[in-house]
Design a protein around this motif. Structure first.
Motif, short mmCIF file in Angstrom:
data_model
loop_
_atom_site.label_atom_id
_atom_site.label_comp_id
_atom_site.label_asym_id
_atom_site.label_seq_id
_atom_site.Cartn_x
_atom_site.Cartn_y
_atom_site.Cartn_z
N SER A 193 0.76 -1.22 0.09
CA SER A 193 -0.17 0.00 0.02
C SER A 193 0.84 1.27 0.08
O SER A 193 2.16 1.39 0.30
CB SER A 193 -0.68 0.00 1.33
OG SER A 193 -1.51 1.26 1.53
N GLY A 194 0.07 2.39 -0.41
CA GLY A 194 0.95 3.69 -0.34
C GLY A 194 0.87 4.33 1.30
O GLY A 194 1.42 5.21 1.63
N GLY A 214 5.86 0.66 -1.86
CA GLY A 214 7.07 -0.34 -1.92
C GLY A 214 8.05 0.21 -1.46
O GLY A 214 9.31 -0.56 -1.44
N ALA A 215 8.37 1.17 -0.83
CA ALA A 215 9.61 1.91 -0.31
C ALA A 215 10.10 1.04 0.86
O ALA A 215 11.22 0.92 1.04
CB ALA A 215 9.36 3.19 0.06
N SER A 216 9.11 0.49 1.78
CA SER A 216 9.60 -0.11 2.98
C SER A 216 8.89 -1.35 2.93
O SER A 216 7.67 -1.43 2.76
CB SER A 216 9.15 0.94 4.32
OG SER A 216 9.72 2.06 3.92
N ASP A 229 8.58 -0.57 -8.79
CA ASP A 229 8.62 -1.63 -9.95
C ASP A 229 7.65 -2.70 -9.40
O ASP A 229 7.04 -3.08 -10.38
CB ASP A 229 10.04 -2.15 -10.01
CG ASP A 229 10.38 -2.96 -11.09
OD1 ASP A 229 9.80 -2.57 -12.07
OD2 ASP A 229 11.17 -4.16 -11.01
N ALA A 230 7.66 -3.17 -8.20
CA ALA A 230 6.53 -4.31 -7.85
C ALA A 230 5.84 -3.90 -6.49
O ALA A 230 5.21 -4.86 -5.82
CB ALA A 230 7.38 -5.56 -7.72
N LYS A 231 5.97 -2.59 -6.17
CA LYS A 231 5.28 -2.17 -5.03
C LYS A 231 5.73 -2.81 -3.52
O LYS A 231 4.92 -3.29 -2.67
CB LYS A 231 3.66 -2.30 -5.04
CG LYS A 231 2.97 -1.29 -4.35
CD LYS A 231 1.48 -1.50 -4.55
CE LYS A 231 0.87 -0.24 -3.68
NZ LYS A 231 -0.74 -0.20 -3.98
N ASP A 287 -5.91 -1.80 -7.90
CA ASP A 287 -6.78 -1.07 -8.24
C ASP A 287 -6.37 0.36 -9.08
O ASP A 287 -6.83 1.18 -9.55
CB ASP A 287 -8.14 -0.68 -7.56
CG ASP A 287 -7.66 0.41 -6.44
OD1 ASP A 287 -6.55 0.40 -6.16
OD2 ASP A 287 -8.50 1.16 -5.93
N SER A 288 -5.21 0.51 -8.91
CA SER A 288 -4.33 1.90 -9.12
C SER A 288 -3.30 1.45 -10.12
O SER A 288 -2.47 0.60 -10.14
CB SER A 288 -4.07 2.55 -8.04
OG SER A 288 -5.45 2.72 -7.10
N GLU A 289 -2.53 2.84 -10.52
CA GLU A 289 -1.33 2.77 -11.21
C GLU A 289 -0.19 2.18 -10.48
O GLU A 289 0.65 1.66 -10.91
CB GLU A 289 -1.12 4.24 -11.88
CG GLU A 289 0.14 4.53 -12.33
CD GLU A 289 0.40 5.87 -12.60
OE1 GLU A 289 1.71 6.18 -13.17
OE2 GLU A 289 -0.50 6.78 -12.75
N ASN A 290 -0.10 2.60 -9.23
CA ASN A 290 1.04 2.12 -8.51
C ASN A 290 0.79 0.64 -8.22
O ASN A 290 1.93 0.07 -7.44
CB ASN A 290 1.14 2.86 -7.12
CG ASN A 290 0.16 2.71 -6.25
OD1 ASN A 290 -1.13 2.25 -6.42
ND2 ASN A 290 0.14 2.83 -4.90
N ASP A 291 -0.20 0.01 -8.78
CA ASP A 291 -0.35 -1.69 -8.58
C ASP A 291 0.19 -2.27 -9.79
O ASP A 291 0.25 -3.67 -9.77
CB ASP A 291 -1.77 -2.20 -8.11
CG ASP A 291 -2.35 -1.46 -6.71
OD1 ASP A 291 -1.69 -1.47 -6.09
OD2 ASP A 291 -3.39 -1.07 -6.83
N ARG A 292 0.31 -1.51 -10.79
CA ARG A 292 0.68 -2.13 -12.04
C ARG A 292 1.82 -3.08 -12.01
O ARG A 292 1.85 -4.15 -12.76
CB ARG A 292 1.06 -1.14 -13.28
CG ARG A 292 1.08 -1.37 -14.42
CD ARG A 292 1.33 -0.63 -15.37
NE ARG A 292 0.61 0.64 -15.37
CZ ARG A 292 -0.84 0.94 -15.86
NH1 ARG A 292 -1.06 0.05 -16.73
NH2 ARG A 292 -1.44 2.01 -15.67
N GLY A 293 3.16 -2.78 -11.34
CA GLY A 293 3.90 -3.53 -11.45
C GLY A 293 3.76 -5.09 -10.82
O GLY A 293 4.24 -6.10 -11.64
N MET A 294 3.28 -5.05 -9.96
CA MET A 294 2.90 -6.52 -9.12
C MET A 294 1.74 -6.97 -9.88
O MET A 294 1.97 -8.44 -10.14
CB MET A 294 2.51 -6.28 -7.79
CG MET A 294 1.45 -5.72 -7.04
SD MET A 294 1.08 -5.56 -5.48
CE MET A 294 -0.68 -4.89 -5.45
N LEU A 295 0.94 -6.42 -10.66
CA LEU A 295 -0.14 -6.90 -11.28
C LEU A 295 0.49 -7.64 -12.40
O LEU A 295 0.26 -9.00 -12.87
CB LEU A 295 -1.22 -6.09 -11.68
CG LEU A 295 -2.00 -5.79 -10.39
CD1 LEU A 295 -2.82 -4.53 -10.86
CD2 LEU A 295 -2.89 -6.80 -9.99
#
Length: 278
Positions: free
Chosen positions: A55-56, A80-82, A202-204, A225-233
């Protein structure tokens, strides 16, 4: 929360060994779990699938909301930072991908010039310069409290700098002006944009968890559901897309990958159940 029953975790899970789940919009809405979420998390755990929330949100928020859901073993905060792992009653930081100090300072300076509210996220804390209406709303929404101080003083520790933009024109200006090698700005929600390292986005955070568990991406279920989920999806063996994210928004699947659309969490739970039963 779902009623407690006697449960036995499977000794040998099937095709899927890890589930990476986005939180807001996918599993929760306005501070509450969506119908079907808690049952799905329990069913994944009982089937022997490791569960992670990606999550963000802040680390404090994520660890708090799963305090009574022991089946969630990992959380990836700050888009995905931590990445943290649950060890008994404590959480250990597995990875923290800090932004270059120059990138964080540039973000703070540009935000000030553009009149954009900005927050900083370390592996554990959430920093703000003052308590605004948006901060008060966020506290109630994520149930975590920030540290008030000079944002520049902690610029070398931020894994994520969050911009609270007002419109697309403002977002475009931020993307044009805040450019730093190895970083990118991604939309994480309505009016929210994250500056994170490319590795984090890259993969959150899923890449850290996949490596820690020694699983292959083909053994991963991802939902978001969002742009920041694209990598792992895009990487997962089974990707479940919740609106506004749709399977057509992802790149062409590799052989063996499955991508499906779910209208809500309840349908996502049904899809997960069908695949676990195979």
């Amino acid at each position: 929360m779902a009623a407690k029953t006697e449960q036995t975790v499977a000794d040998s899970p099937g095709q899927y060994r890890l589930a990476l789940c986005d939180v807001d919009g996918t599993l929760r809405h306005k501070g509450r779990w969506n119908p079907g979420t808690l049952d799905m998390l329990t069913e994944l755990h009982v089937a022997g699938v490791h569960v992670a929330l990606c999550s963000g949100r802040t680390s404090g928020s994520l660890t708090h909301i799963v305090d009574d859901i022991p089946g969630v073993e990992y959380v990836a905060s700050g888009s995905g930072a931590s990445v943290l792992q649950r060890l008994g009653e404590d959480w250990q930081v597995l990875a923290h991908r800090a932004l270059p100090r120059g990138a964080a300072e540039l973000a703070l300076d540009v935000a000030a010039e553009e009149g954009v509210e900005v927050w900083g996220f370390t592996d554990r804390e959430w920093y703000i310069s003052h308590v605004s209406a948006r901060v008060e709303h966020e506290i109630g929404y994520i149930d975590d409290h920030p540290v008030i101080g000079d944002l520049h003083a902690h610029a070398d520790r931020y894994g994520k700098v969050l911009f609270l933009f007002d419109d697309d024109a403002q977002l475009d200006d931020l993307r044009r002006r805040v450019r730093w090698p190895g970083t990118e700005i991604v939309v994480s929600g309505h009016g929210y944009a994250d500056l994170v390292t490319c590795d984090a986005h890259d993969a959150k955070g899923g890449d850290v968890i996949v490596k820690a568990l020694g699983v292959d991406w083909s053994e991963v279920i991802a939902m978001g559901d969002s742009e920041n989920d694209r990598g792992m999806l895009t990487r997962a063996g089974l990707a479940i897309c919740v609106p506004p994210m749709r399977a057509v928004h992802l790149s062409t699947p590799a052989p063996g990958q499955t991508r499906v659309d779910a209208q809500d969490t309840a349908e996502a739970r049904r899809i997960v159940g069908e695949h676990l039963a195979r």
